[in-house]
Design an enzyme around this catalytic site. Structure first.
Site, PDB file in Angstrom:
ATOM      1  N   TYR A 150       0.778  -1.501  -0.034  1.00  0.00           N
ATOM      2  CA  TYR A 150      -0.034   0.109  -0.044  1.00  0.00           C
ATOM      3  C   TYR A 150       0.855   1.257   0.013  1.00  0.00           C
ATOM      4  O   TYR A 150       0.142   2.402   0.552  1.00  0.00           O
ATOM      5  CB  TYR A 150      -1.053  -0.020   1.165  1.00  0.00           C
ATOM      6  CG  TYR A 150      -2.039  -1.082   0.870  1.00  0.00           C
ATOM      7  CD1 TYR A 150      -3.323  -1.024   0.303  1.00  0.00           C
ATOM      8  CD2 TYR A 150      -1.732  -2.398   1.559  1.00  0.00           C
ATOM      9  CE1 TYR A 150      -4.174  -1.984   0.165  1.00  0.00           C
ATOM     10  CE2 TYR A 150      -2.600  -3.549   1.372  1.00  0.00           C
ATOM     11  CZ  TYR A 150      -3.877  -3.437   0.646  1.00  0.00           C
ATOM     12  OH  TYR A 150      -4.978  -4.235   0.553  1.00  0.00           O
ATOM     13  N   GLU A 153     -11.949  -2.476  -6.382  1.00  0.00           N
ATOM     14  CA  GLU A 153     -13.316  -2.732  -5.777  1.00  0.00           C
ATOM     15  C   GLU A 153     -14.333  -1.596  -5.692  1.00  0.00           C
ATOM     16  O   GLU A 153     -15.387  -1.649  -5.335  1.00  0.00           O
ATOM     17  CB  GLU A 153     -13.170  -3.539  -4.531  1.00  0.00           C
ATOM     18  CG  GLU A 153     -12.205  -4.701  -4.454  1.00  0.00           C
ATOM     19  CD  GLU A 153     -12.647  -5.591  -5.415  1.00  0.00           C
ATOM     20  OE1 GLU A 153     -13.984  -5.721  -5.938  1.00  0.00           O
ATOM     21  OE2 GLU A 153     -11.955  -6.502  -5.757  1.00  0.00           O
ATOM     22  N   ARG A 164     -15.447 -11.075  15.113  1.00  0.00           N
ATOM     23  CA  ARG A 164     -16.929 -10.599  14.316  1.00  0.00           C
ATOM     24  C   ARG A 164     -17.675  -9.955  15.443  1.00  0.00           C
ATOM     25  O   ARG A 164     -18.262  -8.971  15.534  1.00  0.00           O
ATOM     26  CB  ARG A 164     -17.838 -12.115  14.279  1.00  0.00           C
ATOM     27  CG  ARG A 164     -17.156 -12.967  13.132  1.00  0.00           C
ATOM     28  CD  ARG A 164     -17.775 -12.603  11.811  1.00  0.00           C
ATOM     29  NE  ARG A 164     -19.169 -13.376  11.585  1.00  0.00           N
ATOM     30  CZ  ARG A 164     -19.978 -13.169  10.589  1.00  0.00           C
ATOM     31  NH1 ARG A 164     -19.784 -12.000   9.942  1.00  0.00           N
ATOM     32  NH2 ARG A 164     -20.818 -13.985  10.413  1.00  0.00           N
ATOM     33  N   HIS A 185     -13.687 -15.507   0.150  1.00  0.00           N
ATOM     34  CA  HIS A 185     -12.475 -15.042  -0.068  1.00  0.00           C
ATOM     35  C   HIS A 185     -11.406 -15.824   0.582  1.00  0.00           C
ATOM     36  O   HIS A 185     -10.130 -15.741   0.484  1.00  0.00           O
ATOM     37  CB  HIS A 185     -12.495 -13.590   0.062  1.00  0.00           C
ATOM     38  CG  HIS A 185     -13.476 -12.956  -0.800  1.00  0.00           C
ATOM     39  ND1 HIS A 185     -14.776 -12.977  -0.381  1.00  0.00           N
ATOM     40  CD2 HIS A 185     -13.248 -12.057  -1.645  1.00  0.00           C
ATOM     41  CE1 HIS A 185     -15.407 -12.394  -1.324  1.00  0.00           C
ATOM     42  NE2 HIS A 185     -14.365 -11.609  -2.158  1.00  0.00           N
ATOM     43  N   ARG A 199      -9.381  -4.784   0.729  1.00  0.00           N
ATOM     44  CA  ARG A 199      -9.581  -4.166  -0.246  1.00  0.00           C
ATOM     45  C   ARG A 199     -11.091  -3.613  -0.382  1.00  0.00           C
ATOM     46  O   ARG A 199     -11.413  -2.651  -0.731  1.00  0.00           O
ATOM     47  CB  ARG A 199      -9.454  -5.165  -1.689  1.00  0.00           C
ATOM     48  CG  ARG A 199     -10.193  -6.160  -1.667  1.00  0.00           C
ATOM     49  CD  ARG A 199      -9.882  -6.998  -2.643  1.00  0.00           C
ATOM     50  NE  ARG A 199      -8.252  -7.558  -2.777  1.00  0.00           N
ATOM     51  CZ  ARG A 199      -8.091  -8.212  -3.923  1.00  0.00           C
ATOM     52  NH1 ARG A 199      -8.486  -8.505  -4.938  1.00  0.00           N
ATOM     53  NH2 ARG A 199      -6.530  -8.444  -3.623  1.00  0.00           N
TER      54      ARG A 199
HETATM   55  O1  X8Z Z   1     -16.438 -10.323  -3.676  1.00  0.00           O
HETATM   56  C1  X8Z Z   1     -17.180  -9.278  -4.124  1.00  0.00           C
HETATM   57  C2  X8Z Z   1     -17.603  -9.083  -5.442  1.00  0.00           C
HETATM   58  C3  X8Z Z   1     -16.059  -9.803  -6.462  1.00  0.00           C
HETATM   59  S1  X8Z Z   1     -14.809  -8.939  -6.202  1.00  0.00           S
HETATM   60  C4  X8Z Z   1     -18.641  -9.613  -5.743  1.00  0.00           C
HETATM   61  N1  X8Z Z   1     -17.492  -8.584  -3.178  1.00  0.00           N
HETATM   62  C5  X8Z Z   1     -17.292  -8.879  -1.440  1.00  0.00           C
HETATM   63  C6  X8Z Z   1     -18.156 -10.008  -1.168  1.00  0.00           C
HETATM   64  O2  X8Z Z   1     -18.989 -10.367  -1.830  1.00  0.00           O
HETATM   65  O3  X8Z Z   1     -17.815 -10.420  -0.048  1.00  0.00           O
HETATM   66  C7  X8Z Z   1     -18.126  -7.370  -3.321  1.00  0.00           C
HETATM   67  C8  X8Z Z   1     -18.463  -6.635  -1.935  1.00  0.00           C
HETATM   68  C9  X8Z Z   1     -17.881  -7.437  -0.657  1.00  0.00           C
HETATM   69 ZN    ZN Z   2     -14.706  -6.969  -7.059  1.00  0.00          ZN
END
Ligand code: X8Z
Ligand code: ZN
Length: 606
Positions: free
Chosen positions: A217, A405, A481, A505, A514
């Site tokens: 960053y 994002e 959380r 993720h 991000r």
């Molecule tokens: O993963 C995403 C996008 C793809 S980069 C749909 N987002 C995060 C999630 O779904 O957890 C967008 C907001 C947060």
């Molecule tokens: Zn995204």
């Protein structure tokens, strides 16, 4: 998906050295390296990567849109080969540490050194194992489903869609807990992966993967968390007001035995599988006074929008700003719907397969207002990718990952009543007396998200740095959380639970900070663009639709890619190099006043 794409680029970077080879570099080391050598090294690296990128991206696309034994094997193979090469290349780059080079060359060398997300160890067997674990975790998530006792099985998309409107606490709990069964077997794999990637990070000179991730960053890795704290402190009081009101309303709806008023909110009641955004429970928490708030889901249905029409509508917003239309191949090759008869990774993503024109999105689109926003989010990635395609390969990325994002979300902030009327989705623009309702709807989506966006990597940083051991992974997850979100597990978690793995993720290894940054930045971008578009009304009513001036200013920032520190990119658009959540406070000021009044006699906090 940008995320995979960045990882991929980084991975591919390694291949660049095939041409100039290690033996050459060895001689160079002995002969004292020069600035010219550094430039040659980078040129060769980028040429080689460019060649390798395309087939690797196709392998990954094939896997994500058709998860099976063969596509998994091919994608894991590419992953291993590429990330191993990148790691080698990153080590080569470090040999120029003491060479006097210009700032551009230094920046590219640095990007090469810290480009990987999960660096493989040099040991071939370990690198192969790391790639295999990554692919297995991804498959476990992508093909995960919950089967109830009566034998009916549901996908994540199906359960998520039901949970949006389901108001039966027991059924909600069943889905919530059911989905978290899929991540239990991930736990040992995840722990093994952390160990292997940390070994790889150490070989690259990083303390661990946490330090690597925090070091991307344009500031010292140890300063970055302080920057996040600063931003969170700006938002926290507003989040607490929202939390207080939502908990009170959920208590009225479900009873205070289900929602105790002095504890965190049980995580299954917020209209979303992860309690990460709460827009779906607007009906429960809305102001008592009747408010007209556009129902985009209903409007889309009334107007007969299908999945493609939703994407076309989103494209037309970008076109109205002066961005070139998406290529025919976008429409031919994208995946808009969940196909029958095969497993796919439904989690939405945007791709640029050739770093030129082969833009695509991959989604299992639901015909809802929420997904209409996600489509804009994904197209934001695609337009960013196209804007920086002429930069040198190492600069093809966003200023920082939060910028990538934030772009589509920024556009989606312009889906205001004024815009919905312009495209005939609503007949009338609700007057200002309805603003609290509309602000509440946006706050449930955006403000509720912010502490979630923060806590995911607070967890991962501690995990990756070895501050916690695998047996503490799940407890730490719930500690964070509760601390940040004020949300708790609705049932006791068993010893083998691995709840972080139930969020895409984590098994996919996509860094999450991000999104926290994006939720701050998008309001700064929105304000700057509204100013440029000459919209003088309140921010929540501004739409930049049709403003070529705003489009031009946005594109100027997008075109920069990663060629300069993100602070410069931010300044280019907003006039300030600082991330700043005070725009959020301005945007929601009337709602904050309203919430504080509602909460006056309530005991807030948890
Ligand atoms: O993963 C995403 C996008 C793809 S980069 C749909 N987002 C995060 C999630 O779904 O957890 C967008 C907001 C947060
Ligand atoms: Zn995204």
């Amino acid at each position: 998906m940008l995320n995979h794409k960045r990882t991929l680029i980084a991975a591919l970077v390694s291949l660049s050295l095939i041409g100039c080879g290690e033996s050459t570099t060895q001689t160079e080391t002995q002969a004292a390296l020069t600035a010219k050598d550094a430039k040659q090294f980078l040129q060769q690296a980028q040429d080689d990567i460019a060649k390798m990128q395309v087939p690797a991206a196709h392998a990954e696309w094939s896997y994500a849109t058709n998860i099976n034994f063969d596509t998994a094997a091919v994608s894991a193979y590419f992953n291993e080969v590429l990330s191993t090469k990148v790691a080698k290349l990153a080590k080569e780059a470090a040999k120029f540490n003491d060479v006097d080079v210009d700032s551009d060359t230094r920046r590219q060398l640095d990007l090469l050194k810290n480009g990987l997300t999960m660096p493989p160890p040099a040991d071939a067997a370990k690198a192969e194992r790391l790639a295999k674990i990554g692919s297995d975790l991804s498959a476990m998530y992508g093909s995960g489903e919950y089967c109830s006792e009566d034998g009916t099985c549901k996908s994540l998309v199906e359960m998520s869609s039901e949970m949006a409107t389901l108001r039966d606490a027991d059924k909600l709990l069943e889905y919530w807990a059911g989905w978290r069964e899929i991540s239990k077997p991930m736990a040992p794999l995840y722990a093994e992966q952390v160990e292997l990637a940390n070994e790889g990070a150490a070989e690259l000179g990083f303390e661990n993967v946490s330090a690597l991730w925090r070091g991307k960053y344009d500031m010292p890795a140890d300063e970055f968390p302080k920057e996040l704290d600063r931003l969170w402190t700006q938002v926290e009081p507003f989040y607490e007001s929202l939390h207080c009101h939502v908990r009170a309303k959920l208590g009225e709806h479900y009873g205070e035995n289900v929602v105790p008023q002095d504890k965190p909110i049980p995580a299954h009641l917020l209209g979303n599988m992860w309690a990460q955004s709460w827009g779906n429970i607007y009906d429960i928490v809305k102001p008592q006074q009747e408010m007209q708030v556009p129902d985009v889901t209903a409007a889309l249905a009334e107007q007969g929008y299908d999945e493609i029409a939703m994407v076309k509508q989103a494209e037309s917003f970008f076109s109205s700003l002066g961005f070139e239309e998406l290529p025919d191949t976008f429409w031919e090759r994208s995946m808009f719907q969940k196909p029958e008869g095969r497993d796919v990774q439904c989690h939405a993503s945007a791709w640029d397969l050739d770093d030129k024109d082969d833009l695509r999105i991959k989604m299992c689109i639901q015909k809802t207002g929420e997904e209409f926003n996600v489509i804009h989010h994904e197209l934001g990635h695609n337009y960013y990718q196209r804007a920086y395609k002429d930069q040198p390969l190492l600069y093809r990325g966003s200023a920082n990952d939060g910028f990538h994002e934030a772009i589509g979300d920024t556009i989606a902030l312009s889906i205001t009543p004024k815009y919905l009327k312009q495209i005939d989705l609503i007949d009338e623009i609700p007057d200002a007396s309805n603003d609290i309702g509309m602000l509440m709807q946006v706050a449930l989506d955006k403000i509720a998200f912010i502490p979630f966006g923060l806590m995911v990597d607070q967890w991962r940083w501690k995990v990756m740095s070895g501050e916690v051991t695998p047996d503490q992974y799940n407890d730490l997850w719930w500690e964070l959380r509760e601390k940040y979100q004020g949300v708790m597990a609705p049932v006791e978690r068993s010893a083998n639970a691995f709840d972080p793995g139930a969020k895409y993720h984590v098994p996919a290894n996509v860094p999450y900070t991000r999104y926290f940054l994006a939720h701050i930045l998008q309001f700064q971008f929105h304000k700057a663009l509204c100013d440029i578009a000459g919209d003088e009304g309140p921010l929540n009513r501004c739409s930049i639709y049709g403003s070529k001036e705003a489009g031009k200013a946005l594109n100027e920032m997008l075109e920069m890619g990663m060629s300069q520190p993100w602070q410069n990119a931010l300044e280019t658009l907003t006039g300030s190099p600082q991330m700043d959540a005070s725009t959020i406070a301005d945007y929601f000021a009337p709602l904050k006043t309203w919430l504080d009044k509602q909460n006056a006699t309530r005991q807030c906090g948890w």
